[in-house]
Design a protein around this motif. Sequence first.
Motif, PDB file in Angstrom:
ATOM      1  N   THR A 106      45.054 -35.309 -27.588  1.00 13.88           N
ATOM      2  CA  THR A 106      44.634 -34.513 -26.450  1.00 13.88           C
ATOM      3  C   THR A 106      44.560 -33.051 -26.858  1.00 13.88           C
ATOM      4  OG1 THR A 106      45.886 -36.047 -25.061  1.00 13.88           O
ATOM      5  CG2 THR A 106      45.117 -34.036 -24.026  1.00 13.88           C
ATOM      6  N   ILE A 107      43.464 -32.435 -26.550  1.00 17.17           N
ATOM      7  CA  ILE A 107      43.307 -31.024 -26.871  1.00 17.17           C
ATOM      8  C   ILE A 107      43.863 -30.213 -25.707  1.00 17.17           C
ATOM      9  CG2 ILE A 107      41.659 -29.178 -27.319  1.00 17.17           C
ATOM     10  CD1 ILE A 107      39.808 -31.331 -28.520  1.00 17.17           C
ATOM     11  N   GLU A 108      44.867 -29.425 -26.025  1.00 11.99           N
ATOM     12  CA  GLU A 108      45.479 -28.611 -24.990  1.00 11.99           C
ATOM     13  C   GLU A 108      44.847 -27.224 -24.996  1.00 11.99           C
ATOM     14  OE1 GLU A 108      49.720 -28.582 -25.079  1.00 11.99           O
ATOM     15  OE2 GLU A 108      49.817 -30.695 -25.624  1.00 11.99           O
ATOM     16  N   PRO A 109      44.661 -26.670 -23.799  1.00  9.33           N
ATOM     17  CA  PRO A 109      44.089 -25.326 -23.754  1.00  9.33           C
ATOM     18  C   PRO A 109      45.045 -24.324 -24.395  1.00  9.33           C
ATOM     19  CG  PRO A 109      44.841 -26.004 -21.574  1.00  9.33           C
ATOM     20  CD  PRO A 109      44.989 -27.182 -22.488  1.00  9.33           C
ATOM     21  N   PRO A 110      44.524 -23.259 -24.960  1.00 11.61           N
ATOM     22  CA  PRO A 110      45.404 -22.267 -25.592  1.00 11.61           C
ATOM     23  C   PRO A 110      46.314 -21.620 -24.560  1.00 11.61           C
ATOM     24  CG  PRO A 110      43.157 -21.453 -25.435  1.00 11.61           C
ATOM     25  CD  PRO A 110      43.136 -22.873 -25.001  1.00 11.61           C
ATOM     26  N   GLU A 111      47.504 -21.264 -25.010  1.00 13.64           N
ATOM     27  CA  GLU A 111      48.440 -20.612 -24.105  1.00 13.64           C
ATOM     28  C   GLU A 111      47.932 -19.212 -23.793  1.00 13.64           C
ATOM     29  OE1 GLU A 111      52.531 -20.756 -25.172  1.00 13.64           O
ATOM     30  OE2 GLU A 111      52.388 -22.822 -25.854  1.00 13.64           O
ATOM     31  N   VAL A 112      48.033 -18.851 -22.521  1.00 15.89           N
ATOM     32  CA  VAL A 112      47.550 -17.559 -22.059  1.00 15.89           C
ATOM     33  C   VAL A 112      48.679 -16.888 -21.294  1.00 15.89           C
ATOM     34  CG1 VAL A 112      45.803 -16.415 -20.643  1.00 15.89           C
ATOM     35  CG2 VAL A 112      45.235 -18.530 -21.826  1.00 15.89           C
ATOM     36  N   SER A 113      48.856 -15.613 -21.533  1.00 15.58           N
ATOM     37  CA  SER A 113      49.898 -14.897 -20.799  1.00 15.58           C
ATOM     38  C   SER A 113      49.463 -14.721 -19.346  1.00 15.58           C
ATOM     39  CB  SER A 113      50.136 -13.516 -21.423  1.00 15.58           C
ATOM     40  OG  SER A 113      49.016 -12.678 -21.178  1.00 15.58           O
ATOM     41  N   PHE A 114      50.424 -14.443 -18.496  1.00 15.45           N
ATOM     42  CA  PHE A 114      50.115 -14.232 -17.089  1.00 15.45           C
ATOM     43  C   PHE A 114      49.161 -13.052 -16.931  1.00 15.45           C
ATOM     44  CE2 PHE A 114      50.814 -12.208 -12.984  1.00 15.45           C
ATOM     45  CZ  PHE A 114      50.524 -13.261 -12.145  1.00 15.45           C
ATOM     46  N   ALA A 115      49.385 -11.994 -17.686  1.00 16.82           N
ATOM     47  CA  ALA A 115      48.538 -10.805 -17.589  1.00 16.82           C
ATOM     48  C   ALA A 115      47.086 -11.146 -17.954  1.00 16.82           C
ATOM     49  CB  ALA A 115      49.067  -9.704 -18.495  1.00 16.82           C
ATOM     50  N   GLU A 116      46.895 -11.984 -18.982  1.00 17.73           N
ATOM     51  CA  GLU A 116      45.539 -12.378 -19.357  1.00 17.73           C
ATOM     52  C   GLU A 116      44.890 -13.228 -18.267  1.00 17.73           C
ATOM     53  OE1 GLU A 116      44.721 -13.222 -23.798  1.00 17.73           O
ATOM     54  OE2 GLU A 116      46.818 -13.792 -23.431  1.00 17.73           O
ATOM     55  N   ALA A 117      45.664 -14.138 -17.683  1.00 16.74           N
ATOM     56  CA  ALA A 117      45.127 -15.014 -16.656  1.00 16.74           C
ATOM     57  C   ALA A 117      44.786 -14.247 -15.379  1.00 16.74           C
ATOM     58  CB  ALA A 117      46.128 -16.132 -16.341  1.00 16.74           C
ATOM     59  N   ALA A 118      45.525 -13.174 -15.107  1.00 15.96           N
ATOM     60  CA  ALA A 118      45.331 -12.421 -13.866  1.00 15.96           C
ATOM     61  C   ALA A 118      44.582 -11.111 -14.076  1.00 15.96           C
ATOM     62  CB  ALA A 118      46.699 -12.148 -13.236  1.00 15.96           C
ATOM     63  N   LYS A 119      43.973 -10.906 -15.253  1.00 15.05           N
ATOM     64  CA  LYS A 119      43.380  -9.607 -15.549  1.00 15.05           C
ATOM     65  C   LYS A 119      42.250  -9.228 -14.592  1.00 15.05           C
ATOM     66  CE  LYS A 119      40.258 -11.114 -19.198  1.00 15.05           C
ATOM     67  NZ  LYS A 119      39.982 -11.008 -20.617  1.00 15.05           N
ATOM     68  N   GLU A 120      41.573 -10.202 -14.013  1.00 13.00           N
ATOM     69  CA  GLU A 120      40.515  -9.855 -13.065  1.00 13.00           C
ATOM     70  C   GLU A 120      41.078  -9.267 -11.768  1.00 13.00           C
ATOM     71  OE1 GLU A 120      38.550 -13.227 -10.855  1.00 13.00           O
ATOM     72  OE2 GLU A 120      39.629 -14.382 -12.376  1.00 13.00           O
ATOM     73  N   PHE A 121      42.375  -9.483 -11.509  1.00 17.11           N
ATOM     74  CA  PHE A 121      42.984  -8.973 -10.278  1.00 17.11           C
ATOM     75  C   PHE A 121      43.767  -7.683 -10.498  1.00 17.11           C
ATOM     76  CE2 PHE A 121      42.732 -13.623  -9.843  1.00 17.11           C
ATOM     77  CZ  PHE A 121      41.836 -13.672  -8.779  1.00 17.11           C
ATOM     78  N   ILE A 122      43.993  -7.324 -11.746  1.00 17.01           N
ATOM     79  CA  ILE A 122      44.760  -6.111 -12.027  1.00 17.01           C
ATOM     80  C   ILE A 122      43.965  -4.896 -11.551  1.00 17.01           C
ATOM     81  CG2 ILE A 122      45.688  -4.633 -13.861  1.00 17.01           C
ATOM     82  CD1 ILE A 122      46.295  -7.204 -15.427  1.00 17.01           C
ATOM     83  N   GLY A 123      44.620  -4.101 -10.724  1.00 11.59           N
ATOM     84  CA  GLY A 123      43.990  -2.892 -10.201  1.00 11.59           C
ATOM     85  C   GLY A 123      43.043  -3.133  -9.049  1.00 11.59           C
ATOM     86  N   CYS A 124      43.038  -4.310  -8.458  1.00 12.08           N
ATOM     87  CA  CYS A 124      42.098  -4.579  -7.382  1.00 12.08           C
ATOM     88  C   CYS A 124      42.581  -4.036  -6.032  1.00 12.08           C
ATOM     89  CB  CYS A 124      41.795  -6.074  -7.280  1.00 12.08           C
ATOM     90  SG  CYS A 124      43.174  -7.076  -6.746  1.00 12.08           S
ATOM     91  N   LEU A 125      43.843  -3.620  -5.944  1.00 10.09           N
ATOM     92  CA  LEU A 125      44.366  -3.043  -4.698  1.00 10.09           C
ATOM     93  C   LEU A 125      44.301  -1.530  -4.772  1.00 10.09           C
ATOM     94  CD1 LEU A 125      47.523  -5.278  -4.186  1.00 10.09           C
ATOM     95  CD2 LEU A 125      45.295  -5.534  -3.115  1.00 10.09           C
ATOM     96  N   ASP A 126      43.918  -0.927  -3.673  1.00 15.39           N
ATOM     97  CA  ASP A 126      43.904   0.532  -3.604  1.00 15.39           C
ATOM     98  C   ASP A 126      45.321   1.006  -3.339  1.00 15.39           C
ATOM     99  OD1 ASP A 126      41.177   0.649  -3.955  1.00 15.39           O
ATOM    100  OD2 ASP A 126      40.770   0.487  -1.809  1.00 15.39           O
ATOM    101  N   SER A 127      45.826   1.826  -4.237  1.00 22.14           N
ATOM    102  CA  SER A 127      47.185   2.328  -4.090  1.00 22.14           C
ATOM    103  C   SER A 127      47.316   3.614  -4.885  1.00 22.14           C
ATOM    104  CB  SER A 127      48.185   1.297  -4.603  1.00 22.14           C
ATOM    105  OG  SER A 127      49.476   1.830  -4.603  1.00 22.14           O
ATOM    106  N   ASP A 128      48.147   4.513  -4.371  1.00 22.11           N
ATOM    107  CA  ASP A 128      48.434   5.751  -5.087  1.00 22.11           C
ATOM    108  C   ASP A 128      49.585   5.558  -6.066  1.00 22.11           C
ATOM    109  OD1 ASP A 128      46.451   7.020  -3.674  1.00 22.11           O
ATOM    110  OD2 ASP A 128      47.809   7.795  -2.129  1.00 22.11           O
ATOM    111  N   LEU A 129      50.225   4.392  -5.993  1.00 24.07           N
ATOM    112  CA  LEU A 129      51.381   4.146  -6.848  1.00 24.07           C
ATOM    113  C   LEU A 129      50.935   3.755  -8.254  1.00 24.07           C
ATOM    114  CD1 LEU A 129      53.537   2.040  -4.373  1.00 24.07           C
ATOM    115  CD2 LEU A 129      53.759   4.459  -4.894  1.00 24.07           C
ATOM    116  N   GLU A 130      51.703   4.207  -9.215  1.00 23.82           N
ATOM    117  CA  GLU A 130      51.450   3.784 -10.579  1.00 23.82           C
ATOM    118  C   GLU A 130      52.186   2.466 -10.818  1.00 23.82           C
ATOM    119  OE1 GLU A 130      52.441   6.873 -13.308  1.00 23.82           O
ATOM    120  OE2 GLU A 130      51.381   8.388 -12.151  1.00 23.82           O
ATOM    121  N   ASP A 131      52.168   2.023 -12.010  1.00 26.45           N
ATOM    122  CA  ASP A 131      52.853   0.789 -12.387  1.00 26.45           C
ATOM    123  C   ASP A 131      54.347   0.986 -12.179  1.00 26.45           C
ATOM    124  OD1 ASP A 131      53.786  -1.537 -13.446  1.00 26.45           O
ATOM    125  OD2 ASP A 131      52.902  -1.253 -15.418  1.00 26.45           O
TER     126      ASP A 131
END
Length: 81
Positions: free
Chosen positions: A42-67
């Motif tokens: 069985t070919i398993e998909p490569p492991e991906v970090s949470f940040a890589e999986a969610a990168k399309e959502f990073i910064g999608c909220l309007d906020s004045d707060l930094e990280d």
Amino acid sequence: MLTLEIAIQKIQQLPPDQWQKVLEFIEFLEYQSSHHQKAPKTIEPPEVSFAEAAKEFIGCLDSDLEDLSHNPQYLEELGQK
């Protein structure tokens, strides 16, 4: 008595026209056994970090707060009631 000896006795008791069917069945079992051993892995998909999986959502909220993870002041009371 060994299983093989029992099988040989039973085959010998069959009419000769049935021997070919026994041989075909044995060949089928060999074929089936060889294909089960060579089943593709069985070919398993490569492991991906949470940040890589969610990168399309990073910064999608309007906020004045930094990280907040880089500012210990925001983490002081984390997990406390």
